[in-house]
Design an enzyme around this catalytic site. Structure first.
Site, mmCIF file in Angstrom:
data_model
loop_
_atom_site.group_PDB
_atom_site.id
_atom_site.type_symbol
_atom_site.label_atom_id
_atom_site.label_comp_id
_atom_site.label_asym_id
_atom_site.label_seq_id
_atom_site.Cartn_x
_atom_site.Cartn_y
_atom_site.Cartn_z
ATOM 1 N N CYS A 8 14.544 -2.503 -4.804
ATOM 2 C CA CYS A 8 14.079 -1.601 -5.876
ATOM 3 C C CYS A 8 14.908 -0.331 -5.964
ATOM 4 O O CYS A 8 14.804 0.407 -6.947
ATOM 5 C CB CYS A 8 12.609 -1.274 -5.669
ATOM 6 S SG CYS A 8 11.598 -2.758 -5.730
ATOM 7 N N HIS A 40 10.724 4.858 -9.712
ATOM 8 C CA HIS A 40 10.607 3.404 -9.681
ATOM 9 C C HIS A 40 9.159 3.031 -10.007
ATOM 10 O O HIS A 40 8.225 3.681 -9.537
ATOM 11 C CB HIS A 40 10.996 2.899 -8.295
ATOM 12 C CG HIS A 40 10.699 1.458 -8.079
ATOM 13 N ND1 HIS A 40 11.132 0.486 -8.941
ATOM 14 C CD2 HIS A 40 9.976 0.816 -7.110
ATOM 15 C CE1 HIS A 40 10.699 -0.696 -8.508
ATOM 16 N NE2 HIS A 40 10.003 -0.524 -7.409
ATOM 17 N N ASN A 77 6.715 -4.324 -12.204
ATOM 18 C CA ASN A 77 7.819 -3.915 -11.333
ATOM 19 C C ASN A 77 9.010 -4.846 -11.575
ATOM 20 O O ASN A 77 8.985 -6.010 -11.175
ATOM 21 C CB ASN A 77 7.344 -3.992 -9.879
ATOM 22 C CG ASN A 77 8.398 -3.529 -8.888
ATOM 23 O OD1 ASN A 77 9.571 -3.373 -9.235
ATOM 24 N ND2 ASN A 77 7.989 -3.324 -7.650
HETATM 25 O O1 UT7 Z 1 8.758 -2.108 -5.362
HETATM 26 C C1 UT7 Z 1 8.928 -2.464 -4.045
HETATM 27 C C2 UT7 Z 1 7.977 -1.770 -3.180
HETATM 28 N N1 UT7 Z 1 6.647 -2.310 -3.367
HETATM 29 C C3 UT7 Z 1 5.622 -1.506 -3.522
HETATM 30 O O2 UT7 Z 1 5.792 -0.310 -3.590
HETATM 31 C C4 UT7 Z 1 4.240 -2.104 -3.527
HETATM 32 C C5 UT7 Z 1 3.330 -1.340 -2.613
HETATM 33 N N2 UT7 Z 1 2.009 -1.901 -2.465
HETATM 34 C C6 UT7 Z 1 1.088 -1.954 -3.484
HETATM 35 O O3 UT7 Z 1 1.391 -1.589 -4.597
HETATM 36 C C7 UT7 Z 1 -0.298 -2.421 -3.162
HETATM 37 O O4 UT7 Z 1 -0.437 -2.513 -1.770
HETATM 38 C C8 UT7 Z 1 -0.693 -3.784 -3.812
HETATM 39 C C9 UT7 Z 1 -0.829 -3.608 -5.311
HETATM 40 C C10 UT7 Z 1 0.367 -4.818 -3.483
HETATM 41 C C11 UT7 Z 1 -2.032 -4.254 -3.257
HETATM 42 O O5 UT7 Z 1 -3.022 -3.269 -3.491
HETATM 43 P P1 UT7 Z 1 -3.958 -2.773 -2.307
HETATM 44 O O6 UT7 Z 1 -4.859 -1.788 -2.892
HETATM 45 O O7 UT7 Z 1 -3.086 -2.311 -1.188
HETATM 46 O O8 UT7 Z 1 -4.776 -4.059 -1.945
HETATM 47 P P2 UT7 Z 1 -4.846 -4.880 -0.565
HETATM 48 O O9 UT7 Z 1 -3.636 -5.711 -0.380
HETATM 49 O O10 UT7 Z 1 -5.214 -3.977 0.545
HETATM 50 O O11 UT7 Z 1 -6.059 -5.822 -0.874
HETATM 51 C C12 UT7 Z 1 -7.382 -5.299 -1.114
HETATM 52 C C13 UT7 Z 1 -8.284 -6.443 -1.497
HETATM 53 C C14 UT7 Z 1 -8.173 -7.651 -0.569
HETATM 54 O O12 UT7 Z 1 -9.436 -8.248 -0.466
HETATM 55 P P3 UT7 Z 1 -10.362 -8.004 0.803
HETATM 56 O O13 UT7 Z 1 -9.561 -8.426 1.990
HETATM 57 O O14 UT7 Z 1 -10.651 -6.515 0.796
HETATM 58 O O15 UT7 Z 1 -11.553 -8.841 0.511
HETATM 59 C C15 UT7 Z 1 -7.249 -8.570 -1.315
HETATM 60 O O16 UT7 Z 1 -7.449 -9.921 -0.976
HETATM 61 O O17 UT7 Z 1 -7.919 -6.902 -2.797
HETATM 62 C C16 UT7 Z 1 -7.673 -8.311 -2.762
HETATM 63 N N3 UT7 Z 1 -6.623 -8.617 -3.709
HETATM 64 C C17 UT7 Z 1 -6.866 -8.941 -4.980
HETATM 65 N N4 UT7 Z 1 -8.021 -9.050 -5.669
HETATM 66 C C18 UT7 Z 1 -7.934 -9.376 -6.979
HETATM 67 C C19 UT7 Z 1 -5.280 -8.634 -3.504
HETATM 68 N N5 UT7 Z 1 -4.655 -8.957 -4.645
HETATM 69 C C20 UT7 Z 1 -5.620 -9.155 -5.573
HETATM 70 C C21 UT7 Z 1 -5.596 -9.507 -6.924
HETATM 71 N N6 UT7 Z 1 -6.775 -9.606 -7.595
HETATM 72 N N7 UT7 Z 1 -4.440 -9.725 -7.585
#
Ligand code: UT7
Length: 333
Positions: free
Chosen positions: A116, A255, A285
């Site tokens: 990125c 970004h 992204n």
């Molecule tokens: O560009 C390169 C660099 N990349 C980034 O900067 C990305 C950085 N990370 C992020 O943007 C975020 O971490 C994500 C958008 C990838 C994920 O968001 P989050 O708030 O960190 O969610 P999480 O991974 O901690 O997941 C929270 C919950 C989980 O469920 P439980 O375990 O709490 O029951 C996931 O299974 O949300 C669930 N979850 C979803 N639910 C509905 C994960 N993805 C989804 C989804 N829809 N698409």
């Protein structure tokens, strides 16, 4: 004699026509519009569909438009750098393919892999060739077809990424252009964000395909934390060492990985969101494409002499910030 600066003298973007909406993703994985919108700010992303359509297809369209709108003879371009992690092939480089298809036959070309941060790293590299006086016209592209490495059964990644490209022309200027850049890499990031298969460590086999090793892997939370810390520190660094306050900056161009990351970075850098470019809701992204796609969209609002800070964070980890002075009045384009 005043220093030669590398100024962006034109910008053009390209996004494919196909729009993958949150509603369509709801039919593909266990997700919903509310979660995606709240957690990422993304409503839709563009996808490059069709056989034999690689990242270069988008880069070619962006460069064609760039050369046309800037009235540049492709034979005058001496260097082409393409920031990408979704190259058409391992080799030849995608910049080479783009140069060939757009008539830039007098240029040498290479791809730059910094995920990125690909556009920032490429722009800083290109800047050196202009500042040294060695070259007069350089094209820098940020392009990624993220859909080519996406597992559309993995809801944690497939909702985030999209396809897109942007290209800029860099030329010498005595006044405006890139003033400073702060770039960093740290291999601790490999654990959290990578594409395991397809390289020399794990060449493609039936087994690697079955294991889904060719798709992007991301452990989102640690990446999120590092992204906020890395980008806000990079912005502060370039502001401090150039004695800039938030009032001096016309726009921050971050970004586009997650609206919550962008808002946190703006808050930590004490910068108002009204002057932060955001188009993540439309494109998601696009990796190396995000920053040039923002500049392209905001081009007609930019004024000669505007101070801009570009910032990115990505796989590797790689991150940084560039401070530049915009070189032309966008409304005239
Ligand atoms: O560009 C390169 C660099 N990349 C980034 O900067 C990305 C950085 N990370 C992020 O943007 C975020 O971490 C994500 C958008 C990838 C994920 O968001 P989050 O708030 O960190 O969610 P999480 O991974 O901690 O997941 C929270 C919950 C989980 O469920 P439980 O375990 O709490 O029951 C996931 O299974 O949300 C669930 N979850 C979803 N639910 C509905 C994960 N993805 C989804 C989804 N829809 N698409």
């Amino acid at each position: 004699m005043s220093k030669i600066r590398a100024a962006i003298t034109g910008i053009q973007g390209y996004v494919p026509d196909y729009i993958l909406t949150n509603a369509e993703l709801e039919t593909m994985v266990d997700t919903n519009d509310e979660w995606i919108t709240d957690r990422t700010g993304i409503k839709e992303r563009r996808i490059l569909k069709g056989e034999n359509m690689g990242t270069s297809v988008m880069g070619i369209e962006a460069v064609k438009g760039l050369l046309q709108k800037t009235g540049t003879d492709p034979m005058e371009v001496e260097l082409v750098i393409c920031g990408t992690v979704t190259a058409d092939h391992h080799f030849p480089d995608t910049a080479n393919i783009i140069a060939h298809e757009t008539g830039m036959k007098n240029a040498f070309t290479f791809d730059l892999s910094a995920a990125c941060s690909g556009f920032l790293f490429s722009l800083t590299t290109a800047t050196q060739f202009i500042e040294s006086g060695r070259y007069k016209k350089v094209v820098v592209i940020g392009a990624d077809k993220m859909s080519s490495i996406m597992d559309y059964t993995d809801r944690s990644t497939c909702i985030i990424f999209g396809d897109g490209a942007g290209a800029v022309l860099l030329e010498a200027d005595n006044e405006n252009g890139v003033i400073d850049s702060y770039l960093r890499s740290d291999g601790i990031g490999k654990e959290f964000l990578h594409q395991k298969g397809g390289g020399s460590v794990l060449p493609p086999t039936h087994e690697t395909v079955d294991n889904k090793d060719h798709y992007i892997f991301q452990n989102g939370r640690p990446v999120f934390k590092h992204a906020v810390k890395g980008m806000s520190a990079a912005i502060k660094e370039v502001m401090n060492r150039n004695s800039l306050t938030a009032d001096d900056i016309a726009w921050v161009v971050p970004h586009q990985a997650n609206i919550r990351i962008i808002e946190s970075v703006a808050k930590m850098a004490d910068f108002p969101m009204e002057r932060v470019m955001v188009n993540i809701h439309k494109y998601g992204n696009t990796t190396a494409g995000t920053i040039p796609l923002c500049l392209w969209e905001w081009e007609n609002q930019l004024k000669k002499g505007d101070n801009l800070i570009l910032t990115a964070f990505g796989g590797g980890f790689t991150w940084g910030a560039i401070y530049l002075k915009w070189a032309y009045d966008g409304k005239d384009v």
